[in-house]
Structure formats: C-alpha cells, structure tokens
Design a protein around this motif. Structure first.
Motif, PDB file in Angstrom:
ATOM      1  N   THR A   1       0.734  -1.166  -0.010  1.00 22.14           N
ATOM      2  CA  THR A   1      -0.014   0.104   0.055  1.00 22.14           C
ATOM      3  C   THR A   1       1.020   1.212  -0.088  1.00 22.14           C
ATOM      4  O   THR A   1       0.586   2.120  -0.621  1.00 22.14           O
ATOM      5  N   LEU A   2       1.879   1.246   0.600  1.00 25.94           N
ATOM      6  CA  LEU A   2       2.770   2.436   0.877  1.00 25.94           C
ATOM      7  C   LEU A   2       3.528   2.505  -0.385  1.00 25.94           C
ATOM      8  O   LEU A   2       3.614   3.759  -0.886  1.00 25.94           O
ATOM      9  N   MET A   3       3.870   1.532  -1.145  1.00 26.96           N
ATOM     10  CA  MET A   3       4.496   1.537  -2.297  1.00 26.96           C
ATOM     11  C   MET A   3       3.783   2.275  -3.373  1.00 26.96           C
ATOM     12  O   MET A   3       4.005   2.979  -4.086  1.00 26.96           O
ATOM     13  N   ALA A   4       2.493   1.622  -3.485  1.00 26.93           N
ATOM     14  CA  ALA A   4       1.356   2.206  -4.359  1.00 26.93           C
ATOM     15  C   ALA A   4       1.406   3.675  -4.069  1.00 26.93           C
ATOM     16  O   ALA A   4       1.286   4.216  -5.148  1.00 26.93           O
ATOM     17  N   TRP A   5       1.244   3.984  -2.773  1.00 22.71           N
ATOM     18  CA  TRP A   5       0.949   5.362  -2.448  1.00 22.71           C
ATOM     19  C   TRP A   5       2.212   6.315  -2.831  1.00 22.71           C
ATOM     20  O   TRP A   5       1.841   7.521  -3.566  1.00 22.71           O
ATOM     21  N   LEU A   6       3.485   5.931  -2.786  1.00 21.82           N
ATOM     22  CA  LEU A   6       4.642   6.651  -3.281  1.00 21.82           C
ATOM     23  C   LEU A   6       4.421   6.870  -4.600  1.00 21.82           C
ATOM     24  O   LEU A   6       4.691   7.897  -5.112  1.00 21.82           O
ATOM     25  N   PHE A   7       4.285   5.724  -5.432  1.00 19.25           N
ATOM     26  CA  PHE A   7       4.390   5.768  -6.972  1.00 19.25           C
ATOM     27  C   PHE A   7       3.267   6.722  -7.461  1.00 19.25           C
ATOM     28  O   PHE A   7       3.519   7.485  -8.250  1.00 19.25           O
ATOM     29  N   LEU A   8       1.977   6.679  -6.852  1.00 20.05           N
ATOM     30  CA  LEU A   8       1.020   7.497  -7.361  1.00 20.05           C
ATOM     31  C   LEU A   8       1.382   8.915  -7.223  1.00 20.05           C
ATOM     32  O   LEU A   8       0.972   9.532  -8.082  1.00 20.05           O
ATOM     33  N   SER A   9       1.877   9.261  -5.807  1.00 19.55           N
ATOM     34  CA  SER A   9       2.006  10.537  -5.733  1.00 19.55           C
ATOM     35  C   SER A   9       3.121  11.109  -6.422  1.00 19.55           C
ATOM     36  O   SER A   9       3.180  12.188  -6.996  1.00 19.55           O
ATOM     37  N   CYS A  10       4.403  10.284  -6.664  1.00 21.31           N
ATOM     38  CA  CYS A  10       5.319  10.622  -7.681  1.00 21.31           C
ATOM     39  C   CYS A  10       4.788  10.893  -9.235  1.00 21.31           C
ATOM     40  O   CYS A  10       5.193  11.842  -9.767  1.00 21.31           O
ATOM     41  N   GLY A  11       4.061   9.870  -9.516  1.00 20.58           N
ATOM     42  CA  GLY A  11       3.380  10.034 -10.769  1.00 20.58           C
ATOM     43  C   GLY A  11       2.528  11.323 -11.027  1.00 20.58           C
ATOM     44  O   GLY A  11       2.608  12.041 -11.961  1.00 20.58           O
ATOM     45  N   LEU A  12       1.836  11.773  -9.723  1.00 18.56           N
ATOM     46  CA  LEU A  12       1.286  12.951 -10.083  1.00 18.56           C
ATOM     47  C   LEU A  12       2.175  14.275 -10.012  1.00 18.56           C
ATOM     48  O   LEU A  12       1.778  15.245 -10.854  1.00 18.56           O
ATOM     49  N   VAL A  13       2.988  14.371  -9.219  1.00 21.41           N
ATOM     50  CA  VAL A  13       3.817  15.323  -9.048  1.00 21.41           C
ATOM     51  C   VAL A  13       4.780  15.510 -10.522  1.00 21.41           C
ATOM     52  O   VAL A  13       4.852  16.494 -11.160  1.00 21.41           O
ATOM     53  N   LEU A  14       5.269  14.197 -11.168  1.00 25.16           N
ATOM     54  CA  LEU A  14       5.889  14.458 -12.384  1.00 25.16           C
ATOM     55  C   LEU A  14       5.022  15.049 -13.484  1.00 25.16           C
ATOM     56  O   LEU A  14       5.391  15.493 -14.284  1.00 25.16           O
ATOM     57  N   GLY A  15       3.649  14.449 -13.430  1.00 27.61           N
ATOM     58  CA  GLY A  15       2.652  14.908 -14.401  1.00 27.61           C
ATOM     59  C   GLY A  15       2.496  16.490 -14.282  1.00 27.61           C
ATOM     60  O   GLY A  15       2.274  17.097 -15.195  1.00 27.61           O
ATOM     61  N   MET A  16       2.637  16.881 -12.997  1.00 31.20           N
ATOM     62  CA  MET A  16       2.299  18.317 -12.694  1.00 31.20           C
ATOM     63  C   MET A  16       3.446  19.099 -13.460  1.00 31.20           C
ATOM     64  O   MET A  16       3.515  20.050 -14.087  1.00 31.20           O
ATOM     65  N   ARG A  17       4.729  18.633 -13.000  1.00 33.64           N
ATOM     66  CA  ARG A  17       6.115  19.104 -13.677  1.00 33.64           C
ATOM     67  C   ARG A  17       6.020  19.141 -15.244  1.00 33.64           C
ATOM     68  O   ARG A  17       6.468  20.280 -15.868  1.00 33.64           O
ATOM     69  N   TRP A  18       5.436  18.093 -15.884  1.00 34.49           N
ATOM     70  CA  TRP A  18       5.471  18.092 -17.253  1.00 34.49           C
ATOM     71  C   TRP A  18       4.392  19.150 -17.848  1.00 34.49           C
ATOM     72  O   TRP A  18       4.906  19.789 -18.794  1.00 34.49           O
ATOM     73  N   ALA A  19       3.408  19.282 -17.018  1.00 26.84           N
ATOM     74  CA  ALA A  19       2.510  20.262 -17.613  1.00 26.84           C
ATOM     75  C   ALA A  19       3.114  21.603 -17.406  1.00 26.84           C
ATOM     76  O   ALA A  19       3.175  22.547 -18.226  1.00 26.84           O
ATOM     77  N   TYR A  20       3.719  21.844 -16.363  1.00 24.34           N
ATOM     78  CA  TYR A  20       4.512  23.249 -16.113  1.00 24.34           C
ATOM     79  C   TYR A  20       5.537  23.556 -17.350  1.00 24.34           C
ATOM     80  O   TYR A  20       5.613  24.531 -17.724  1.00 24.34           O
ATOM     81  N   ASP A  21       6.132  22.561 -17.579  1.00 26.39           N
ATOM     82  CA  ASP A  21       7.383  22.611 -18.538  1.00 26.39           C
ATOM     83  C   ASP A  21       6.814  22.678 -20.026  1.00 26.39           C
ATOM     84  O   ASP A  21       7.509  23.540 -20.781  1.00 26.39           O
ATOM     85  N   VAL A  22       5.982  22.063 -20.266  1.00 18.53           N
ATOM     86  CA  VAL A  22       5.721  21.804 -21.789  1.00 18.53           C
ATOM     87  C   VAL A  22       4.271  22.514 -22.141  1.00 18.53           C
ATOM     88  O   VAL A  22       4.425  22.584 -23.553  1.00 18.53           O
ATOM     89  N   LEU A  23       3.410  22.437 -21.539  1.00 23.21           N
ATOM     90  CA  LEU A  23       2.004  22.819 -21.834  1.00 23.21           C
ATOM     91  C   LEU A  23       2.087  24.364 -22.137  1.00 23.21           C
ATOM     92  O   LEU A  23       1.168  24.901 -22.816  1.00 23.21           O
ATOM     93  N   GLY A  24       3.049  24.990 -21.302  1.00 22.38           N
ATOM     94  CA  GLY A  24       3.040  26.478 -21.848  1.00 22.38           C
ATOM     95  C   GLY A  24       1.870  27.394 -21.443  1.00 22.38           C
ATOM     96  O   GLY A  24       1.632  28.260 -22.050  1.00 22.38           O
TER      97      GLY A  24
END
Lengths: 172, 668
Positions: free
Chosen positions: B230-253
C-alpha cells in the motif's frame, strides 16, 4: 448524557467552518471593463481565460492555439472595443456555441444537480459519522460487560509514546 | 515474424491466466493443494511470457518495423533510441501491454513470497490478480492489439489487421508518424510508469482484502501483509502525480501545473481514497475498529484505479457517444460494475463478522480525528467524481454538453484541503483512545504562539488576501507543531543520552521510523502547499507584442525583447527562439530563451523561458498562436510566486517516505 461537551462544540464548529467555506465563497462577479479604442491582450485574455475552447477538450480560450480560438479572441477584442461588458460577451458565446464554452454549468434547471449533490453527499457523510461517534461514546460511558469487545493491547507506537512522555516529565 | 510471435505469446498468456483463475477456485473449493499450487505456478509464468511479448514490441519499435501499425504511429526514423524504447507506453495499445506487464510482475512477486502462515489467502490472491490480468489481456488481444500490421488489399486500400486479408500484401511505410512532441519530455517518460506502478500496486492490497472476505479470516492480518504494498502504491502514485504536474508546467506553456482536466482527476481519485486508507488502517491495527470501512476503502480504490484507466482510455471524456462507439468502453464499464458489485456483496455478507463497536471516549482522540480526515478526503473525492461525471450525465439526460472547469473544483476543494491541513497539525498530538481539550492544549500552546504571529507578520508586510492569510497560518501551524515534536524528541535524547543534535535526530528517526517519517511527509505536504498557495493566489500574467528593444513590466521585473532566430534543427524540427533580458530594479539578471519547435508532423511544442528562484518563477512563453516576426513578437509572461516549493516539497516527501518505509531489522 445530553449536555454539549466542549469537544462536541469544537467538532461542530469545525464542520461548520469547513461547510461554510464550501457554500459561501463568492462566485466571481462580472466586471465591466472600461471602453477604449483597442483593448489590450490582457483585457481580451481576462475574458478568454473564463471561456473554454469548443473544439479542443478542456482548453481555456486564452491559451488555445487553434485558428478557431484565434478568431474568437479577435471577436472578443472587437466586442470589447464596441463597449460590450464581460457578462454580455460570455452570454454571446454561450448563445452561439453552447453552454459548454462556459467554465461551469449555468445554475439553472438540470444543472442544479451539479452544485447540490456534492454538499448533500458530504453532509450525509458527516451526519453518519456523527451518529457513529455518538454510539461509540455511549459505549464508553456504559460499564464494560463480559461480552463487550476487548480493546487490543496498546501497540508498540503507543508504548513508545507513553515512555517518551514519561521521560520528558522526568526532565522538565 | 516478431509480430506473430508477440501476438502468439499474448494469446498463450491469456489462456494461462484464465487457467490460473479456474485452478485456484477449483483448488480452494475442492480443498486440493495441488490445484492451488498449479494456479500459482501458472500465474507466475505470466510474467516471463508478457516480458517476451513486451520485448518483441520493443524490438519492433527500435528496429523501425513501420509495417506494424503501433510502431508506425508512435515512432519515426529521427527519434533517439531511448524515446523509441519508451514509446512502448506512448500510445494506447502499448500502454495497455505495459500495464499488464507491471501487473503480472507485481502479482508474481507477491505469490513468490513464503505462504506458510497465510496459505488460505493464496488461491484468492491468485484469482483477483489473474482476473484483472485476464481482463487487460482480453482488451489487448481483441481490441487494442499492438502487433496489428498494415496490408495493401487487391483494391489498393490499406487496412490494419493482425493477419493478411485475402490477396493482401504487407505494406511497409518508410517512416512513421513519430511520437507526439508533447510526450518527448523526461517528465512524460517517467510519469506514466510511475502512475501505472501506483495503480498496479493497489491491486495487491485489494486482492488480499477480497481473500480475507472470502476466506472469513477477517483479523488485521491482510492489512499487515499488504502494508508495504500500500505504501509503495501510494509513493508511486504521488510521484506520478507530481511528475505529471512538472510536465504540464514545463511543456504545456500555460504557466500552471494543474488544470482540473478530467484526465488529471482520474489519476488523483485513487490517491484520494488511498491516502485515507493508509490512515484508517492504523485505527484497525491499534484499536481493532473500522474493518468494514477499510475494506470498503480499498475496494473503492481498486475500482477508481480501473475507472481512471477507463476514463483516459475509452474516449468517454470527449463524448458519451464516443464511449458507446469505442469497443473497449462498454467492456471497461461492465468490468468495473461487476467487480464493484461482487466486492460490495462480499463485504455485506461478511458484515456481521467485521462489525466491532468499541468505546470511544473523546471526539478529539486520534481515531476520531482520523475519521474526520477520512470524511474530508471523501468530500474531495465526491467533488472530483461528480465534476467528472456530471458532463457525461448531462449529455446523456438532457443532450446538452457542459464543462465543469477549475472554478467549480477550486471553490469546493480549497476549504476541504484547508481543513485537512488543520487536522495534520492537531491529529499527531492527540492520543489513541483519549484526548481532551486540556491535553491537546498543553501539547499545543508553545507552537501555537509563532502560529498566531504568522498572519500578523504577513499582514504587517502587506499581505491582504484573506485566503492566503488563512492558508499560510494553517501551514505555519503544521510546520511549527511538527518541528516542535521533533525538537521535543531530540532534546530528550540529548539530555538523556548526552548525544549531539544530529546524532540525536538520526537515532530518534531510526528508532521510530513510522512516526517521524510520517511527520516528515506532513512537513513535505505543507511545503508543497506553500507553492500551491503561492501560485494559486498570487500568480500574475500579462501578454504583449514587443518590438525589438521594447520591454514590459510585471511584478517588479522588466523583460526586454532582444532578438529572434529561426532555424532548422538536425532532427527535423523548425525552431523559433527568442532572446530576452530580465531586469529587476534596473539591474540586469539574466537572459532567457522562450521558444517553440515545429515538428515535421506539423505539431508545435512550446518551451517557456524561465528565470527560477526560491521566491518566484518568471515564466515567459513565445506565443506561437499569434503572428511572430523578428520585428514584433508576442509574449505571454507569468509571474509565479513560490512555485518551486511545490517541487522541493515533493523531494522532501520522498525522503520522508524512505524514512517511514525503509525495511526494519527483524525484531527478536
């Protein structure tokens, strides 16, 4: 048994705060923009940002790069130059391209559901939780019987916390 | 050859996976250990098999077999090797294969463990993981086959099919269409695997919960067994969400990181149930309460994982009718409905065994506050779920399409998140079973003093926005309380053991990882909240067309347009790049280079020029959708205060997680 304990008051106050935030925060009101010869990009974007591109999914009009959106921004500029208000311009777009260009469903008819369901569901949840709390508190006040469920022994974390507090008391 | 090989392997795996389900059920009811063992082996074999199928697809991608439709649609000759490999999850069929591959990896890992003490769970863990895998393999084989190839028929038409149509010959294009340029970003390369890892690892606790329900072994064993998953799922999901935010910030303009797009919300929803699950299982471990609720939460999380995949993969978001036309939409819908109803029915039949009402002395006890946390998370979930569903319902019922955009979510979710932050401050101080206003007050009064001073100081420095004042006060509350907790522990060790500050801090955390790691995660979350509050409340933006040498002002900065260059890049991109100088108080700070790249496919990609500091980001976009020339170029400039604390907080989050979840030495 029925008197309001400070905890309960605190809990209710807390719930009330959370809910009033949900209900009362103001919806942005329409601002009448000053009329001037050529409206600036910022004035156009202020309105375009609140509208959604009808072609691409979920893209606000101010950052959409399609030719259609570009023409719509020009249209907003032109309407602003004619002295139309923000509310009028948004209404024009909703009338001509459907209410989906607005960033929220207009509060009317079937759309009421959009705004009513979440707070009602949340309040229902809060009520159920509150009732469960009352049951558990009643259990706590009744004397323990032989068949009442046993509380499992304090886990390691609690033992640690207790020892830690004791140590602290000794030092202070 | 590799295409047929890959497809054949998929069919074999599908059959094997079906066999595992049947053998496990048969073994359980026939009390035959041999059948259960057979099911387990079959399930374990799916992992090497899907690995082979994935390798076959990667081989086709890397070697440029453009006769394969998937290879044609996501790669081209100019793409570097790493992008060709990661194109495995760059499109629908490939990402479904990748999803299945991760699922079988996790399921295999979990069945490889020793099962001596919990043998009765095994068949049902195999059943749940294998049913899920079978479903995804069926989607791939029957609807989204990545090995489909182009054929030219006798009439000269091109068709995409697995096997040759009568009289058809294989058509091999010289080049592919290439990966969507927006996806060519490090964040987008890691983001999907992270999300999928998070999604897939939630299947494991769900499988154990179902196993507990079916077998009737409803003590908290299943929770203890799956805690790490459960903890691992939560970590990966959290990282996935933050990486998605970073991608949106860098690329979507568009100068932001989160747009309340249904696709984003689809990934957020399992997090909104996974996080309270992580908290409320602690109540069950400590006090033996809330068993049905915990099982319900994990059922909901699993359903939302599948629902999230469904939302993003079925086309339902563009229109309800696209969903009805797409082949996989109804299949997904049926699967989600069936699993949810069966799980809920199981839960209801076991309800009596699970119910345990225990006395609770106080509404301020730890468990009461955790339940409040659960309620708030459920509130946010309802807003998100309803916001995503309402446009679909509206289209179905009234035929009118509506948009549920950011204002809807922000108004409703903001106060709920605020309340959650307040709870993050109070709950760690309250004790299990009992707490009163008095005990809490005693624990709280010291950190309360700087907390109360925070809004006063901010007000004195000119902050007038009440949302920001309330938000920063809550953040300060959590920060001071948590730091004070650390300080109390460290000081006790320093006094008692005579240790230095850092030794004491290290040993304190090492002796009680779950507690102090959890505190660090709380700190990380409020640090992230600083960034979110900063950009949400104080972002300013302006747009203007500038002639060479002309400048514009924003939030104390002056941005001057110096020059513009347009050139061909070796990989076929046509680059338009501007040079701007940034000044503050008349002093030159640095040059920034916003640009946009036009890919051969005609798709543009906007890369902002950013000056970044701990206090703010100056984020400049060259507006490619207006006329751009050397003499006059349009720029959209965003001033994003405090945004970097969002990224710093997410790194702290990972450190906190490592402290909390690092494997402990076995206790004697």
């Amino acid at each position: 048994m029925r008197e309001k304990t400070p905890q309960r008051i605190l809990f209710l106050a807390f719930l009330f705060l959370a809910m009033s935030g949900l209900f009362l925060s103001a919806r942005p009101s329409a601002v009448v923009l000053a009329q001037q010869p050529t409206p600036s990009d910022d004035e156009v974007n202020a309105i375009a940002h609140q509208l959604f591109c009808p072609v691409c999914e979920n893209t606000p009009l101010d950052v959409c790069d399609t030719e259609a959106c570009r023409q719509w921004r020009d249209l907003i500029r032109q309407m602003l130059a004619e002295g139309r208000t923000e509310a009028e311009i948004k209404q024009y777009f909703a009338d001509n391209y459907g209410v989906r260009v607005l960033s929220e469903p207009p509060v009317e008819g079937f759309n009421w559901l959009a705004y009513v369901v979440p707070p009602v569901a949340f309040l229902l949840g809060a009520y159920l939780l509150f009732r469960a709390f009352r049951t558990w508190q009643r259990l706590a006040k009744e004397p323990a019987t032989a068949d009442s469920p046993q509380v499992p022994p304090a886990a390691a974390d609690d033992q640690y916390a207790a020892r830690f507090e004791e140590e602290l008391k000794k030092r202070e | 050859m590799f295409a047929e090989f890959g497809f054949g392997i998929l069919i074999l795996t599908f059959a094997l996976s079906l066999f595992a389900v049947g053998a496990a059920v048969f073994g359980y009811y026939g009390k035959s250990d041999r059948w259960v063992e057979s099911a387990r082996r079959a399930q374990q074999l799916t992992f090497p098999l899907i690995t082979l199928a994935a390798l076959a697809l990667i081989y086709l991608l890397v070697t440029g077999h453009y006769e394969v439709k998937y290879v044609y649609s996501v790669t081209d000759v100019t793409m570097p090797l790493y992008l060709k490999v990661t194109a495995l999850w760059g499109g629908q069929p490939g990402s479904l294969l990748f999803w299945s591959w991760l699922l079988s990896a996790f399921a295999t890992a979990v069945t490889l463990r020793k099962w001596d003490r919990d043998r009765e769970f095994l068949p049902w863990v195999v059943v749940v993981t294998s049913v899920t895998l079978t479903f995804f393999l069926a989607l791939i084989i029957f609807f989204e086959n990545p090995f489909v190839r182009w054929w030219q028929t006798l009439s000269g038409d091109f068709v995409a099919q697995m096997f040759a149509p009568s009289g058809g010959v294989l058509a091999t294009p010289n080049n592919g269409e290439g990966l969507n340029p927006l996806l060519r970003h490090p964040g987008m390369i890691i983001h999907p695997p992270m999300l999928y890892l998070g999604f897939v690892s939630f299947v494991i606790p769900y499988a154990f919960a179902i196993a507990a329900l079916v077998t009737g072994r409803t003590d908290d064993r299943w929770i203890r067994l799956t805690r790490r998953w459960t903890l691992m799922a939560w970590l990966f999901l959290s990282c996935g969400l933050v990486l998605g935010m970073r991608w949106a910030y860098d690329v979507l303009g568009w100068g932001g990181y989160w747009g309340w797009d249904p696709v984003e919300i689809a990934a957020l929803m399992p997090w909104l149930t996974g996080t309270p699950f992580l908290h409320s299982v602690m109540i069950e471990e400590k006090r033996g309460m809330l068993k049905p609720w915990n099982i319900f939460l994990i059922i909901l999380t699993y359903s939302l994982v599948i629902f999230g995949t469904f939302l993003t993969r079925s086309g339902v978001l563009s229109s309800v009718h696209a969903f009805a036309q797409s082949a996989i939409g109804p299949m997904f819908f049926t699967f989600i409905g069936a699993t949810f109803i069966i799980s809920a029915a199981l839960l209801i039949t076991r309800w009596k065994d699970l119910r345990a009402s225990l006395p609770m002395n106080s509404m301020l006890s730890r468990e009461a506050l955790f339940l409040l946390n659960n309620l708030l998370f459920m509130g946010i979930l309802i807003v998100c779920l309803w916001g995503v569903l309402f446009p679909l319902i509206s289209e179905l019922v009234t035929g009118v399409k509506v948009t549920v955009g950011p204002p809807f979510y922000e108004r409703a979710v903001g106060p709920l998140f605020g309340a959650l932050i307040a709870l993050m401050g109070i709950a760690p101080l309250s004790a299990w079973g009992r707490s009163t206003v008095r005990t809490l007050g005693r624990a709280m009064w010291k950190p309360a003093i700087p907390t109360v001073l925070t809004p006063v100081i901010l007000f004195a420095f000119g902050m007038r926005n009440w949302i920001a004042l309330v938000g920063f006060t809550l953040i300060a509350f959590v920060l001071f309380i948590t730091l004070h907790e650390y300080w109390r522990g460290v000081r006790a060790r320093m006094n008692a053991q005579g240790e230095g500050f850092f030794t004491a801090l290290g040993r304190l955390a090492a002796r009680n990882r779950r507690r102090y790691g959890g505190y660090l995660i709380h700190i990380a979350l409020v640090v992230m909240a600083i960034g979110i509050l900063g950009i949400e409340v104080f972002q300013t933006t302006t747009q203007k067309s500038l002639a060479t040498g002309e400048s514009l002002d924003i939030s104390g900065y002056t941005v001057r347009y110096d020059s513009l260059a347009q050139f061909d890049h070796t990989d076929g991109r046509y680059v338009t790049r501007a040079v701007l100088s940034v000044f503050k108080d008349g002093e030159f700070l640095q040059e920034i280079y916003p640009r946009y790249d036009l890919y051969p496919s005609g798709q543009p990609m906007t890369i902002a020029g950013v000056r970044t500091t701990l206090a703010d980001d100056l984020y400049v976009v060259l507006v490619n959708w207006e006329d751009v020339s050397t003499a006059l170029a349009p720029f959209k400039v965003y001033h994003n205060p405090l945004i970097n604390w969002l990224w710093i907080g997410s790194i702290l989050f990972i450190i906190g997680y490592l402290v909390a979840a690092w494997p402990e030495k076995e206790q004697e």
